[in-house]
Design an enzyme around this catalytic site. Sequence first.
Site, PDB file in Angstrom:
ATOM      1  N   ASP A 219       0.807  -1.224   0.000  1.00  0.00           N
ATOM      2  CA  ASP A 219       0.000   0.000   0.000  1.00  0.00           C
ATOM      3  C   ASP A 219       0.841   1.277   0.000  1.00  0.00           C
ATOM      4  O   ASP A 219       0.567   2.211   0.743  1.00  0.00           O
ATOM      5  CB  ASP A 219      -0.968  -0.016   1.189  1.00  0.00           C
TER       6      ASP A 219
ATOM      7  N   LYS B  40       4.067   3.732  15.220  1.00  0.00           N
ATOM      8  CA  LYS B  40       3.027   4.710  15.586  1.00  0.00           C
ATOM      9  C   LYS B  40       3.170   5.173  17.048  1.00  0.00           C
ATOM     10  O   LYS B  40       2.340   4.843  17.905  1.00  0.00           O
ATOM     11  CB  LYS B  40       1.641   4.116  15.341  1.00  0.00           C
TER      12      LYS B  40
HETATM   13  P1  GTP Z   1      -2.733   0.985   9.094  1.00  0.00           P
HETATM   14  O1  GTP Z   1      -2.373   2.441   9.113  1.00  0.00           O
HETATM   15  O2  GTP Z   1      -3.546   0.537  10.240  1.00  0.00           O
HETATM   16  O3  GTP Z   1      -3.318   0.539   7.785  1.00  0.00           O
HETATM   17  O4  GTP Z   1      -1.376   0.196   9.300  1.00  0.00           O
HETATM   18  P2  GTP Z   1      -0.054   0.092   8.453  1.00  0.00           P
HETATM   19  O5  GTP Z   1       0.156   1.239   7.535  1.00  0.00           O
HETATM   20  O6  GTP Z   1       1.038  -0.239   9.407  1.00  0.00           O
HETATM   21  O7  GTP Z   1      -0.363  -1.111   7.519  1.00  0.00           O
HETATM   22  P3  GTP Z   1      -0.512  -2.641   7.868  1.00  0.00           P
HETATM   23  O8  GTP Z   1       0.421  -3.058   8.929  1.00  0.00           O
HETATM   24  O9  GTP Z   1      -1.950  -2.959   8.060  1.00  0.00           O
HETATM   25  O10 GTP Z   1      -0.043  -3.243   6.501  1.00  0.00           O
HETATM   26  C1  GTP Z   1       1.270  -3.097   6.015  1.00  0.00           C
HETATM   27  C2  GTP Z   1       1.389  -4.012   4.816  1.00  0.00           C
HETATM   28  O11 GTP Z   1       1.300  -5.357   5.210  1.00  0.00           O
HETATM   29  C3  GTP Z   1       0.333  -3.851   3.752  1.00  0.00           C
HETATM   30  O12 GTP Z   1       0.948  -4.044   2.510  1.00  0.00           O
HETATM   31  C4  GTP Z   1      -0.667  -4.952   4.043  1.00  0.00           C
HETATM   32  O13 GTP Z   1      -1.299  -5.386   2.847  1.00  0.00           O
HETATM   33  C5  GTP Z   1       0.243  -6.037   4.576  1.00  0.00           C
HETATM   34  N1  GTP Z   1      -0.386  -6.875   5.613  1.00  0.00           N
HETATM   35  C6  GTP Z   1      -1.030  -6.455   6.728  1.00  0.00           C
HETATM   36  N2  GTP Z   1      -1.438  -7.518   7.466  1.00  0.00           N
HETATM   37  C7  GTP Z   1      -1.032  -8.628   6.796  1.00  0.00           C
HETATM   38  C8  GTP Z   1      -1.148 -10.037   7.044  1.00  0.00           C
HETATM   39  O14 GTP Z   1      -1.747 -10.492   8.035  1.00  0.00           O
HETATM   40  N3  GTP Z   1      -0.568 -10.851   6.154  1.00  0.00           N
HETATM   41  C9  GTP Z   1       0.074 -10.399   5.033  1.00  0.00           C
HETATM   42  N4  GTP Z   1       0.625 -11.265   4.215  1.00  0.00           N
HETATM   43  N5  GTP Z   1       0.195  -9.077   4.752  1.00  0.00           N
HETATM   44  C10 GTP Z   1      -0.353  -8.223   5.633  1.00  0.00           C
END
Ligand code: GTP
Length: 401
Positions: free
Chosen positions: A119, A173
């Site tokens: 993302d 965070k």
């Molecule tokens: P938010 O601000 O809450 O969205 O958190 P973040 O920016 O830290 O993102 P998050 O940790 O949710 O995701 C970071 C990346 O890891 C993204 O590319 C997600 O698609 C991927 N991701 C998140 N959870 C999982 C998981 O359980 N398994 C896998 N394979 N990928 C994940």
Amino acid sequence: MSVTKGVILVGGPSKGTRMRPLTLDCPKPLLPIAGKAMVWHPLAALAQVPGLTEVLLVGFYEDSVMAPFVREAQREFPNIKISYLPEYRSLGTAGGLYHFRDSILRAPVPQHIFICNIDIATSFPFAELLEVHNKHRGVGTIMGVPVKKEVATRYGSIVHDPETAQVLHYVEKPQGWISNTANGGVYLFDKALFDEIKDAMDEKTARAAEDPLVVLDENLQLEQDVIERLAAAKKLYVYESKDFWRQIKTAASAVTANSLYLQRFEKTHPDLLTKGPNITAPVYVHPTATIDPSAKVGPNVAIGPHVFLGEGARVVNAIILDNSTIDKHAVVVNAIVGSNSTLGQWARVDGEPEPETEVKGKISVSVLASDVQVLPETHVRSCIVLPNKSLSKNAANQVLL
Ligand code: GTP
């Protein structure tokens, strides 16, 4: 040359909720940005890395969701092996890596593994990460990106020694400000990463034995459970990227990412861009789309398969998804038009560009989900429109259910 592999964390259906309504019928990694699935961008960058043999997509979508993309990507990038490894449920950003460690470390055994989040929109500077990584003896190198002080606590915060690039402290965070360098979601690790994940898993098991509130499962977070430990042990270094970087969390940020990737294509993939007298670059048009010669398109526009743009239509800073029709003299500015949607003659769907910092409750970019009809001469401004709606009245700053 040492063997290198890439892992892209693609998440799963419970992720990407802020991208709704776009992700109602298209999983986030496959959403077209600059005419290519979101996951294509890191994959294409990885395919350029010398010595890289394989890219593994790890997520918790069903295999069948990712299979068509993997097949197509394998044809496009025949020099590397591409596979999808589905987690049986969300295992977190490190749990999946650990669960599939044998597949990742299978021969040819990689010395280095690039890991990236799905993302983000960035240039994925893998060569630069490798250069920094080769200068130190740490387990990993993290891509740091500069962020404004007001928003720094929304990201993983990196405190590092500017002389040595060694990470001194990492907090995911944090409660309060500690640094303007954020975790950009791109990493390079030695294979020793898996020993570190095992240690983190063992620590969690020990905690679970003492504390009934800690659930003993395979779930583990790369950021909190592994990177924070690596930083504390002084085993992590940072590569500070000066290139573009944006998170793709909301539909509005997909429009920003679309512009950034189209601008990048001018250097990296000029063959993918369309030129023409009524086109203001950069613009991507799928070969099956039909554009009336009097329609004006661009800048920063991506037009998907089988889209039709009628006489005098105008599209700026927008994504038009497959099978949509923008009829005569209709206008789309700062917006996403979902699949199979139609704008009637002289209709207008517009919005504001995504602000640098999101204002809660305020809609900037307009988003039409799939199968939306905007009837002739109707003006939709800064609205989110859910699927199968037919709009005959002007609307502004609303979610239309
Ligand atoms: P938010 O601000 O809450 O969205 O958190 P973040 O920016 O830290 O993102 P998050 O940790 O949710 O995701 C970071 C990346 O890891 C993204 O590319 C997600 O698609 C991927 N991701 C998140 N959870 C999982 C998981 O359980 N398994 C896998 N394979 N990928 C994940």
